[in-house]
Design an enzyme around this catalytic site. Structure first.
Site, PDB file in Angstrom:
ATOM      1  N   ASP A   1       6.495   1.564   2.243  1.00 52.66           N
ATOM      2  CA  ASP A   1       5.304   0.636   1.830  1.00 52.66           C
ATOM      3  C   ASP A   1       5.926   0.079   0.919  1.00 52.66           C
ATOM      4  OD1 ASP A   1       3.379   1.343   0.372  1.00 52.66           O
ATOM      5  OD2 ASP A   1       3.183   3.590  -0.133  1.00 52.66           O
TER       6      ASP A   1
ATOM      7  N   ASP B   1      -0.131  -3.007   3.308  1.00 53.47           N
ATOM      8  CA  ASP B   1       1.462  -2.211   2.718  1.00 53.47           C
ATOM      9  C   ASP B   1       1.897  -1.979   3.022  1.00 53.47           C
ATOM     10  OD1 ASP B   1      -1.059  -0.942   1.836  1.00 53.47           O
ATOM     11  OD2 ASP B   1       0.326  -1.641   0.078  1.00 53.47           O
ATOM     12  N   GLU B   2       1.408  -0.956   4.370  1.00 50.67           N
ATOM     13  CA  GLU B   2       2.158   0.358   4.759  1.00 50.67           C
ATOM     14  C   GLU B   2       1.859   0.750   6.106  1.00 50.67           C
ATOM     15  OE1 GLU B   2       1.853   5.519   3.795  1.00 50.67           O
ATOM     16  OE2 GLU B   2      -0.211   3.407   3.117  1.00 50.67           O
TER      17      GLU B   2
END
Length: 505
Positions: free
Chosen positions: A11, A105-106
């Site tokens: 993350d 973003d993950e």
């Protein structure tokens, strides 16, 4: 059941805001909020410095401004975020063929499938190397969680924030989960959480103690079985490398309700073009066109039309969206519009009749489609530059806060604020110190929009062999202040010329 902690969850830390801080030296270590800047905008991401003031994602922007009036408020630059995301995902795919992106973003990674890890020690080494590589390639930080399942790996990455690594050792899972609130588990949202709380269940340990039969009675068979297994730290969900995209869509919320039917139609056409731009960017086409309209009273209507075959023709999508709009009453005002395409395919079946009709009325060719606009730019009451007569005066140039510009004399910079016919620019690059601020007329011919510079300076001989962004030029280097500058924000003045109030602020 897997026992080694070889599922990794990454993350990126406050991704949008961190990218903006890395790009803008004057904002490093300062409160930064990224999102829609209009009265109806919401926070997309807040830096950790802004979170100290109680600013969080999905918060109304007006509330964020009250809590952190001196923060820097910026319009998202999704093109930059996508570029960084692609760099990060490439690092993940170098570790394993099984990478499951959840957002820009993950992502989850099955380290064992790629031979990158097979036990606790090798998993920790792989996670530490990944964090180092991400910082080297992007200049940003990410938090890594390692565990034997997806659920536990995500919990571990949350504990690792910001900029850390946490590995959940085999055998400790139940003890770790027990005191955590039930909302920690996947699938427990506000409604389920309230339902369980009314039944006297607030922690994961109490969830396990309630028993499977009781959870099935409270939540239904599927949900009850799944939550009981997770309460016992059992999560058999595999890392799925590819997920089918179901739809592509864009939408805008407007600061002031739109009542003019012509304006509504023009906005729908613009959104259709943006949607096709995304569709083509993904190499897809679709059969079903969807129109979304949220009216003045917050009622939301959706209309859809299924074509004879999949298309990525902007003329076809515009025509379908316009037909759908004809069936919607907008006389009371419109606060949100959206256009989407579903029923996706990786090929196109051209609608020759629609193309011929578009050509007959002089519409743009299929090759012309709009580039995505930054979130919130449609919120200006000025709206589109076109008029029903087709002879509107040229619209004032728009300079979204935080976006990149280049000046013929002063070099690269970013928009600190605009309004009242003026735009304020801070001239700095990711590789310089905090830069000076200058104010120009919005129609200054020497000032032009620019592409973002890479966050990490690339030099000849780098692995990619490309010079994607120059270092600071002589003019840019000469704009450095002798010391740090305050964060631009509402009610603040900068050492240079006065900060122009933001439009709508």
């Amino acid at each position: 059941m897997r026992t080694a902690p070889t599922i990794l969850h990454l993350d990126m830390d406050a991704f949008f805001a961190s990218a903006e801080q890395a790009s803008k030296p004057s904002l490093r270590g300062k409160a930064v909020v990224v999102g829609g800047l209009g009265p109806r905008g919401v926070v997309a991401t807040a830096s950790y410095e802004a979170r100290v003031f109680g600013v969080n994602s999905a918060m109304p922007m007006a509330q964020a401004r009250r809590r952190a009036p001196n923060a820097a408020y910026l319009v998202p630059r999704f093109g930059l975020y996508r570029e960084i995301s692609e760099q990060v995902m490439a690092l993940l795919r170098a570790l394993s063929p099984l990478v499951e992106p959840l957002s820009l973003d993950e992502a989850f990674v099955d380290l064992e499938a790629g031979g990158a890890a097979w036990d606790e020690a090798s998993a920790r080494l792989a996670g530490a190397k990944l964090r180092t590589d991400i910082r080297a390639v992007t200049g940003l930080t990410g938090s890594v969680g390692l565990a034997a399942s997806k659920m536990l790996a995500k919990i571990a990455s949350e504990q690792a924030k910001p900029d850390g690594l946490v590995l959940i050792e085999p055998g400790t899972e139940r003890a770790l989960l027990g005191p955590m609130p039930v909302r920690t588990l996947p699938g427990v949202g506000p409604a389920t959480g309230d339902h369980l709380r009314r039944a006297g269940i607030t922690t994961v340990e109490e969830l396990a103690e309630a028993g499977e039969d009781e959870l099935v009675r409270l939540l239904g068979k599927a949900h009850g079985h799944a939550l009981f297994a997770m309460a016992l730290a059992r999560d058999e969900r595999p890392v799925v490398a590819e997920r089918e995209t179901k739809s592509v869509s864009v939408e805008d919320t407007y600061d002031v309700d739109i009542h003019d039917r012509v304006r509504v139609g023009l906005e729908v056409q613009r959104l259709a073009d943006r949607c096709v731009g995304r569709l083509r960017g993904a190499g897809l086409s679709g059969r079903t066109i969807v129109l979304k309209v949220r009216r003045y009273d917050f009622s939301t209507l959706t209309r859809s039309e299924t074509l004879r075959g999949p298309t990525d023709d902007p003329g076809v999508v515009r025509e379908a969206a316009a037909r759908l709009l004809d069936s919607v009453d907008t006389t009371g005002g419109v606060r949100l519009l959206g256009v989407g395409v579903s029923g996706l395919a990786d090929y196109t079946q051209e609608d020759l009749f629609a193309q011929a009709q578009a050509a007959a009325v002089g519409e743009p060719a299929a090759e012309e489609h709009a580039v995505d606009e930054p979130a919130g730019t449609a919120a200006s009451p000025a709206g589109t530059a076109a008029s029903s007569a087709g002879e509107a005066a040229p619209a004032e140039r728009r300079w979204p806060s935080g976006h990149d510009v280049r000046h013929a004399e002063f070099g690269h910079g970013w928009v600190q604020g605009s309004g009242l016919g003026r735009v304020t620019v801070r001239f700095e690059t990711p590789y310089s110190g905090p830069g000076r601020v200058r104010t120009f007329r919005t129609d200054d011919p020497q000032l032009e929009p620019a592409d973002p510079l890479p966050l990490v300076e690339r030099r000849p001989g780098d692995a990619d062999g490309a010079s994607a962004g120059p270092g600071p030029s002589a003019s840019e280097a000469g704009t450095r202040d002798s010391g740090p500058s305050p964060v631009p924000g509402a009610g603040m003045q900068d050492p240079g010329p006065p900060l122009v109030p933001r439009a709508g602020a």
